[in-house]
Design a protein around this motif. Sequence first.
Motif, PDB file in Angstrom:
ATOM      1  N   SER A 162       0.845  -1.196   0.000  1.00 36.53           N
ATOM      2  CA  SER A 162       0.000   0.000   0.000  1.00 36.53           C
ATOM      3  C   SER A 162       0.879   1.244   0.000  1.00 36.53           C
ATOM      4  CB  SER A 162      -0.927   0.012   1.213  1.00 36.53           C
ATOM      5  OG  SER A 162      -0.176   0.256   2.394  1.00 36.53           O
ATOM      6  N   VAL A 163       0.364   2.325  -0.552  1.00 34.67           N
ATOM      7  CA  VAL A 163       1.107   3.586  -0.556  1.00 34.67           C
ATOM      8  C   VAL A 163       1.359   4.035   0.879  1.00 34.67           C
ATOM      9  CG1 VAL A 163       1.092   6.001  -1.291  1.00 34.67           C
ATOM     10  CG2 VAL A 163       0.206   4.244  -2.818  1.00 34.67           C
ATOM     11  N   THR A 164       0.427   3.764   1.755  1.00 38.27           N
ATOM     12  CA  THR A 164       0.588   4.124   3.166  1.00 38.27           C
ATOM     13  C   THR A 164       1.807   3.421   3.770  1.00 38.27           C
ATOM     14  OG1 THR A 164      -1.797   4.431   3.380  1.00 38.27           O
ATOM     15  CG2 THR A 164      -0.549   4.163   5.428  1.00 38.27           C
ATOM     16  N   ASP A 165       1.901   2.113   3.553  1.00 40.88           N
ATOM     17  CA  ASP A 165       3.034   1.356   4.095  1.00 40.88           C
ATOM     18  C   ASP A 165       4.343   1.766   3.424  1.00 40.88           C
ATOM     19  OD1 ASP A 165       1.375  -0.021   5.813  1.00 40.88           O
ATOM     20  OD2 ASP A 165       1.219  -1.799   4.537  1.00 40.88           O
ATOM     21  N   ILE A 189       2.087  10.347   2.601  1.00 40.90           N
ATOM     22  CA  ILE A 189       1.408   9.514   1.600  1.00 40.90           C
ATOM     23  C   ILE A 189       1.313  10.249   0.265  1.00 40.90           C
ATOM     24  CG2 ILE A 189      -0.769   8.382   1.009  1.00 40.90           C
ATOM     25  CD1 ILE A 189      -1.122   7.918   4.072  1.00 40.90           C
ATOM     26  N   SER A 211       3.072   9.106  -3.182  1.00 38.56           N
ATOM     27  CA  SER A 211       2.225   8.856  -4.348  1.00 38.56           C
ATOM     28  C   SER A 211       2.710   9.660  -5.556  1.00 38.56           C
ATOM     29  CB  SER A 211       0.781   9.207  -4.009  1.00 38.56           C
ATOM     30  OG  SER A 211      -0.058   8.929  -5.092  1.00 38.56           O
TER      31      SER A 211
END
Length: 154
Positions: A20-23, A32, A36
């Motif tokens: 995930s972009v968060t991780d 984030i 991204s």
Amino acid sequence: MLDDRDRRILDILQKDAGISVTDLAERVALSISACSRRIQRLEESGHIARRIVVLDREKMGVPTTVFALVKTAHHSDEWTETFRRIISDIPEIVEAHRLTGNHDYILKIVLPRVEHYDVIYKQIVRKIELFDVSASISMELLKGGTAIPVGYAD
């Protein structure tokens, strides 16, 4: 120009494109939105060519690897293009390289069992003339994967 964070993003993504972009942002110490934007820039610049899923070959029924070394007496552009088209139509041939040295090409072929190599061999030689083909069966994978070094990228 890439910086160390870009290289770290590329390294992580090529090992797990599903992260995930968060991780990912957390692992590279970015927000984030900044992470991204960097991913988007890396895609637009062509550093990220595509994102893929790597399948388990055992579960897909093709655990055997054969390397076929090909010699040809023909080196014209027309012959090469015909050869390229023929091998492109055979899904079991997962890599093909033109070589220097004693052989002209090497084909990496994944198969359900070694006996299936003859089927692939016949598909090729029925369509194009080859001077010599020798095959070697991989006994054990010592190192594998799709990751490449990121330190050389500009």
